[in-house]
Design a protein around this motif. Structure first.
Motif, PDB file in Angstrom:
ATOM      1  N   VAL A  47      -2.702   0.336  -4.196  1.00  0.00           N
ATOM      2  CA  VAL A  47      -2.187  -1.006  -3.955  1.00  0.00           C
ATOM      3  C   VAL A  47      -1.433  -1.424  -5.205  1.00  0.00           C
ATOM      4  O   VAL A  47      -1.949  -1.297  -6.325  1.00  0.00           O
ATOM      5  CB  VAL A  47      -3.322  -2.009  -3.662  1.00  0.00           C
ATOM      6  N   ILE A  48      -0.208  -1.902  -4.999  1.00  0.00           N
ATOM      7  CA  ILE A  48       0.570  -2.405  -6.123  1.00  0.00           C
ATOM      8  C   ILE A  48       1.028  -3.828  -5.805  1.00  0.00           C
ATOM      9  O   ILE A  48       1.174  -4.204  -4.649  1.00  0.00           O
ATOM     10  CB  ILE A  48       1.799  -1.518  -6.445  1.00  0.00           C
ATOM     11  N   GLY A  49       1.244  -4.602  -6.845  1.00  0.00           N
ATOM     12  CA  GLY A  49       1.813  -5.925  -6.723  1.00  0.00           C
ATOM     13  C   GLY A  49       3.263  -5.850  -7.176  1.00  0.00           C
ATOM     14  O   GLY A  49       3.563  -5.340  -8.252  1.00  0.00           O
ATOM     15  N   VAL A  50       4.168  -6.337  -6.355  1.00  0.00           N
ATOM     16  CA  VAL A  50       5.589  -6.297  -6.673  1.00  0.00           C
ATOM     17  C   VAL A  50       6.082  -7.723  -6.828  1.00  0.00           C
ATOM     18  O   VAL A  50       5.950  -8.535  -5.901  1.00  0.00           O
ATOM     19  CB  VAL A  50       6.396  -5.574  -5.570  1.00  0.00           C
ATOM     20  N   CYS A  51       6.608  -8.029  -7.995  1.00  0.00           N
ATOM     21  CA  CYS A  51       7.194  -9.342  -8.283  1.00  0.00           C
ATOM     22  C   CYS A  51       8.678  -9.147  -8.546  1.00  0.00           C
ATOM     23  O   CYS A  51       9.192  -8.040  -8.473  1.00  0.00           O
ATOM     24  CB  CYS A  51       6.520  -9.979  -9.497  1.00  0.00           C
ATOM     25  N   LYS A  52       9.321 -10.240  -8.878  1.00  0.00           N
ATOM     26  CA  LYS A  52      10.764 -10.193  -9.108  1.00  0.00           C
ATOM     27  C   LYS A  52      11.135  -9.174 -10.187  1.00  0.00           C
ATOM     28  O   LYS A  52      12.054  -8.396 -10.009  1.00  0.00           O
ATOM     29  CB  LYS A  52      11.257 -11.583  -9.488  1.00  0.00           C
TER      30      LYS A  52
ATOM     31  N   THR B 163       8.591  -7.269 -12.084  1.00  0.00           N
ATOM     32  CA  THR B 163       7.527  -6.343 -12.475  1.00  0.00           C
ATOM     33  C   THR B 163       6.870  -5.697 -11.260  1.00  0.00           C
ATOM     34  O   THR B 163       6.902  -6.223 -10.155  1.00  0.00           O
ATOM     35  CB  THR B 163       6.412  -7.073 -13.265  1.00  0.00           C
ATOM     36  N   ILE B 164       6.254  -4.567 -11.528  1.00  0.00           N
ATOM     37  CA  ILE B 164       5.407  -3.876 -10.554  1.00  0.00           C
ATOM     38  C   ILE B 164       4.086  -3.611 -11.252  1.00  0.00           C
ATOM     39  O   ILE B 164       4.057  -3.059 -12.354  1.00  0.00           O
ATOM     40  CB  ILE B 164       6.044  -2.552 -10.081  1.00  0.00           C
ATOM     41  N   THR B 165       2.982  -4.005 -10.620  1.00  0.00           N
ATOM     42  CA  THR B 165       1.672  -3.890 -11.246  1.00  0.00           C
ATOM     43  C   THR B 165       0.747  -3.041 -10.380  1.00  0.00           C
ATOM     44  O   THR B 165       0.601  -3.306  -9.186  1.00  0.00           O
ATOM     45  CB  THR B 165       1.050  -5.287 -11.449  1.00  0.00           C
ATOM     46  N   TYR B 166       0.144  -2.030 -10.961  1.00  0.00           N
ATOM     47  CA  TYR B 166      -0.870  -1.222 -10.278  1.00  0.00           C
ATOM     48  C   TYR B 166      -2.134  -2.061 -10.158  1.00  0.00           C
ATOM     49  O   TYR B 166      -2.624  -2.618 -11.141  1.00  0.00           O
ATOM     50  CB  TYR B 166      -1.145   0.054 -11.080  1.00  0.00           C
ATOM     51  N   LEU B 167      -2.680  -2.167  -8.944  1.00  0.00           N
ATOM     52  CA  LEU B 167      -3.871  -2.987  -8.739  1.00  0.00           C
ATOM     53  C   LEU B 167      -5.131  -2.152  -8.554  1.00  0.00           C
ATOM     54  O   LEU B 167      -6.131  -2.382  -9.230  1.00  0.00           O
ATOM     55  CB  LEU B 167      -3.673  -3.926  -7.546  1.00  0.00           C
ATOM     56  N   CYS B 168      -5.101  -1.202  -7.602  1.00  0.00           N
ATOM     57  CA  CYS B 168      -6.295  -0.385  -7.390  1.00  0.00           C
ATOM     58  C   CYS B 168      -5.954   0.814  -6.520  1.00  0.00           C
ATOM     59  O   CYS B 168      -4.864   0.908  -5.967  1.00  0.00           O
ATOM     60  CB  CYS B 168      -7.416  -1.199  -6.747  1.00  0.00           C
ATOM     61  N   GLU B 169      -6.931   1.706  -6.394  1.00  0.00           N
ATOM     62  CA  GLU B 169      -6.808   2.851  -5.501  1.00  0.00           C
ATOM     63  C   GLU B 169      -7.719   2.621  -4.308  1.00  0.00           C
ATOM     64  O   GLU B 169      -8.803   2.059  -4.443  1.00  0.00           O
ATOM     65  CB  GLU B 169      -7.206   4.135  -6.235  1.00  0.00           C
ATOM     66  N   LEU B 170      -7.280   3.033  -3.135  1.00  0.00           N
ATOM     67  CA  LEU B 170      -8.051   2.855  -1.902  1.00  0.00           C
ATOM     68  C   LEU B 170      -8.431   4.207  -1.325  1.00  0.00           C
ATOM     69  O   LEU B 170      -7.749   5.205  -1.548  1.00  0.00           O
ATOM     70  CB  LEU B 170      -7.227   2.091  -0.861  1.00  0.00           C
ATOM     71  N   LYS B 171      -9.513   4.209  -0.548  1.00  0.00           N
ATOM     72  CA  LYS B 171      -9.898   5.404   0.199  1.00  0.00           C
ATOM     73  C   LYS B 171      -9.277   5.318   1.586  1.00  0.00           C
ATOM     74  O   LYS B 171      -9.191   4.242   2.171  1.00  0.00           O
ATOM     75  CB  LYS B 171     -11.417   5.495   0.312  1.00  0.00           C
TER      76      LYS B 171
ATOM     77  N   ILE C 204       0.878  -1.170   0.000  1.00  0.00           N
ATOM     78  CA  ILE C 204       0.000   0.000   0.000  1.00  0.00           C
ATOM     79  C   ILE C 204       0.913   1.216   0.000  1.00  0.00           C
ATOM     80  O   ILE C 204       1.752   1.369   0.890  1.00  0.00           O
ATOM     81  CB  ILE C 204      -0.932   0.025   1.224  1.00  0.00           C
ATOM     82  N   LEU C 205       0.759   2.043  -1.012  1.00  0.00           N
ATOM     83  CA  LEU C 205       1.554   3.259  -1.151  1.00  0.00           C
ATOM     84  C   LEU C 205       0.678   4.471  -0.922  1.00  0.00           C
ATOM     85  O   LEU C 205      -0.494   4.483  -1.297  1.00  0.00           O
ATOM     86  CB  LEU C 205       2.150   3.365  -2.556  1.00  0.00           C
ATOM     87  N   LYS C 206       1.274   5.484  -0.308  1.00  0.00           N
ATOM     88  CA  LYS C 206       0.603   6.779  -0.219  1.00  0.00           C
ATOM     89  C   LYS C 206       1.392   7.722  -1.121  1.00  0.00           C
ATOM     90  O   LYS C 206       2.564   7.986  -0.886  1.00  0.00           O
ATOM     91  CB  LYS C 206       0.606   7.302   1.217  1.00  0.00           C
ATOM     92  N   ILE C 207       0.742   8.166  -2.168  1.00  0.00           N
ATOM     93  CA  ILE C 207       1.364   9.089  -3.111  1.00  0.00           C
ATOM     94  C   ILE C 207       0.554  10.369  -3.075  1.00  0.00           C
ATOM     95  O   ILE C 207      -0.592  10.407  -3.521  1.00  0.00           O
ATOM     96  CB  ILE C 207       1.412   8.496  -4.535  1.00  0.00           C
ATOM     97  N   GLY C 208       1.148  11.391  -2.503  1.00  0.00           N
ATOM     98  CA  GLY C 208       0.405  12.634  -2.271  1.00  0.00           C
ATOM     99  C   GLY C 208      -0.647  12.374  -1.215  1.00  0.00           C
ATOM    100  O   GLY C 208      -0.342  12.028  -0.088  1.00  0.00           O
TER     101      GLY C 208
END
Length: 129
Positions: free
Chosen positions: A77-82, A84-92, A68-72
């Motif tokens: 939510v991102i998925g981090v693999c060996k 790749t990095i994949t954007y999954l969704c935005e949370l409130k 879970i990242l806070k950007i601004g």
């Protein structure tokens, strides 16, 4: 008489060698501690950003994580693999729980203090009974 003096000299020499090795060992431990501490603080300052923060990381497998990242002011939510990095969704923000004391995230310092006080670490399961 000369044999006794030679034997006494060897004993003093051995003790002096032992003390020298002990002092060097303690110095190396002290130097390692401060170097590690300095490197950790330096890296922490480098990674501390005002706009991007890693709020939480959960391991899914050996090389796969959810973060879970806070950007601004947004949470993502991102998925981090060996590779790749994949954007999954935005949370409130109201959907997230940032409580710190869940019992699983005890710091090493708190565990060490328990050990010093009790002579052993008491698990959370024993405390709840």
């Amino acid at each position: 008489m000369m044999v006794l003096l030679a034997a006494g000299y060897e004993g003093v020499r051995s003790a002096a060698q032992f003390l020298t090795v002990l002092v060097i060992f303690v110095f190396v431990l002290f130097l390692t501690y401060w170097t590690t501490r300095f490197a950790g603080n330096y890296k922490k300052q480098q990674m501390a950003g005002k706009n991007i923060q890693v709020m939480e990381t959960v391991s899914i497998s050996n090389s796969k994580y959810l973060q879970i990242l806070k950007i601004g002011k947004k949470y993502m939510v991102i998925g981090v693999c060996k590779d790749t990095i994949t954007y999954l969704c935005e949370l409130k923000e109201e959907d997230l729980d940032f409580s710190q004391n869940d019992g699983n995230g005890e710091t090493f310092k708190s565990i060490l203090e328990k050990f010093r006080k009790n002579g052993q670490v008491v698990s959370n399961e024993e405390d709840s009974h």
